[in-house]
Write a protein that holds these residues in place. Structure first.
Motif, PDB file in Angstrom:
ATOM      1  N   PRO A   1      -7.318   5.593 -11.861  1.00 45.30           N
ATOM      2  CA  PRO A   1      -6.597   4.683 -11.015  1.00 45.30           C
ATOM      3  C   PRO A   1      -7.465   4.075  -9.979  1.00 45.30           C
ATOM      4  O   PRO A   1      -7.192   2.980  -9.440  1.00 45.30           O
ATOM      5  CB  PRO A   1      -5.878   5.822 -10.230  1.00 45.30           C
TER       6      PRO A   1
ATOM      7  N   ALA B   1       0.812   6.724  -6.776  1.00 47.82           N
ATOM      8  CA  ALA B   1      -0.685   7.028  -7.121  1.00 47.82           C
ATOM      9  C   ALA B   1      -0.915   8.653  -7.458  1.00 47.82           C
ATOM     10  O   ALA B   1      -1.293   8.700  -8.749  1.00 47.82           O
ATOM     11  CB  ALA B   1      -1.433   7.152  -6.017  1.00 47.82           C
TER      12      ALA B   1
ATOM     13  N   GLY C   1      -7.460   0.257  -9.801  1.00 50.75           N
ATOM     14  CA  GLY C   1      -6.946  -0.243  -8.587  1.00 50.75           C
ATOM     15  C   GLY C   1      -8.027  -1.197  -7.883  1.00 50.75           C
ATOM     16  O   GLY C   1      -7.761  -2.105  -7.168  1.00 50.75           O
TER      17      GLY C   1
ATOM     18  N   SER D   1       0.831  -1.415   0.048  1.00 51.11           N
ATOM     19  CA  SER D   1       0.157  -0.119   0.068  1.00 51.11           C
ATOM     20  C   SER D   1       0.844   1.257   0.145  1.00 51.11           C
ATOM     21  O   SER D   1       0.578   2.241  -0.924  1.00 51.11           O
ATOM     22  CB  SER D   1      -0.864   0.068   1.371  1.00 51.11           C
TER      23      SER D   1
ATOM     24  N   GLY E   1       2.035   1.752  -3.490  1.00 53.75           N
ATOM     25  CA  GLY E   1       1.289   2.059  -4.118  1.00 53.75           C
ATOM     26  C   GLY E   1       0.921   3.576  -4.418  1.00 53.75           C
ATOM     27  O   GLY E   1       0.625   4.003  -5.061  1.00 53.75           O
TER      28      GLY E   1
ATOM     29  N   GLY F   1      -3.568  -2.414  -4.821  1.00 49.32           N
ATOM     30  CA  GLY F   1      -4.809  -2.192  -5.676  1.00 49.32           C
ATOM     31  C   GLY F   1      -5.545  -0.964  -5.057  1.00 49.32           C
ATOM     32  O   GLY F   1      -6.036  -0.092  -5.455  1.00 49.32           O
TER      33      GLY F   1
END
Length: 230
Positions: free
Chosen positions: A113, A101, A117, A94, A97, A147
Motif C-alpha cells: 500500500p 487502508a 499510494g 485522505s 483512503g 494516495g
C-alpha cells in the motif's frame, strides 16, 4: 464562534466515546527486561528511517494546506472559492483512503500500500504542476489525498513493530523527527517560492515523494534486518 466551537468540541468528544470500544488493544511487543528504565538506549536504525520518511510525507501533505489554495489561485487563475476547496478535497480523500487502508494492509501486507499510494500521490502532484485547468489541479490534489493516506499510519505501525524498543518509544521518536522537521521544511518552500516561483518550489514535493518511494523499495529488507516479521 461562541456556539460553533463548543458544538464541534462536543461532537468530537461524542465520537471519541462511541469509538472507544472499537480501538485496537495495546499489545506488548517487548519483554519486561527490555522495557525497564534505562534498558532502551539505542534507537533502531529502522525507526529513524521511518521518522525521516514520515517527515517527508508530512511535508508533502502540509504543502497542500499551506500552498495549495494559493497555488491554484495565483498560478492557475482559479476563483478564490475553488482555491478554498483544495484542502477540503484533499482531506476528504485522505479520510476515505485511511478508512480502507487497514483492511487492505491485512490482505496484502504493509509495504505494497505504501508503494502504490506513493505512485498515486506522485501522479496527483504531477497533475497539479502540469495541468492547465484549475479543476484538473483540484483532481490532482484529490489523488494526492487518497494516495498519501496509507503512508504515515503504516510507517508509525512498522516503527512500533520493531523488536527491542517499546511501541510507545518508537512512535514518539517517529513523531519527534517528523514534527520537528516540519519547523524547517515549509519555510524552505516559501523561500524557494520567493526567489523563483511557487510552481518551481512545489517541485520539492515531487522530490520528497520520489525519495520516499525509493526507500520504500528496500523498506521490507530494512524491517527484516531490524528483527521484524514481514
Amino acid at each position: 464562534a461562541e456556539v460553533f466551537f463548543p458544538c464541534v468540541a462536543g461532537l468530537f468528544v461524542a465520537i471519541g466515546i462511541f469509538s472507544k470500544p472499537g480501538l485496537l488493544a495495546d499489545h506488548k511487543k517487548v519483554e519486561d527486561k527490555e522495557t525497564k528504565p534505562g534498558s532502551e538506549r539505542k534507537i533502531p536504525f529502522f525507526v529513524i528511517v521511518c521518522g525521516l520518511l514520515t517527515l517527508l510525507a508530512y511535508s508533502s501533505e502540509g504543502s497542500v494546506a499551506e500552498w495549495g489554495p494559493l497555488y491554484i489561485v495565483e498560478e492557475k487563475d482559479a476563483p478564490i472559492a475553488l482555491g478554498a476547496l483544495v484542502y477540503g478535497v484533499f482531506s476528504a480523500m485522505s479520510f476515505i483512503g485511511r478508512l480502507f487502508a487497514d483492511p487492505i494492509r491485512k490482505k496484502v501486507g504493509s509495504f505494497v500500500p505504501i508503494r502504490i499510494g506513493l505512485v498515486v500521490g506522485l501522479c496527483g502532484m504531477l497533475t497539479v504542476l502540469f495541468a492547465q485547468s484549475a479543476y484538473l489541479c483540484l483532481f490532482g490534489y484529490a489523488l494526492m489525498g487518497i494516495g498519501l493516506a496509507p503512508v504515515v499510519p503504516t510507517l508509525f505501525s512498522l516503527a512500533g513493530s520493531v523488536p527491542g524498543i517499546s511501541p510507545q518509544r518508537a512512535s514518539s521518536t517517529v513523531a519527534f523527527l517528523a514534527y520537528g522537521g516540519l519547523l524547517s521544511v515549509p519555510p524552505c518552500i516559501g523561500y524557494l517560492a520567493h526567489i523563483s516561483s511557487l510552481r518551481s518550489a512545489l517541485f520539492l514535493v515531487v522530490a520528497f515523494l520520489l525519495i520516499i518511494f525509493a526507500v520504500s523499495l528496500v523498506l521490507r529488507r530494512l524491517f527484516v534486518n531490524s528483527g521484524g516479521k514481514a
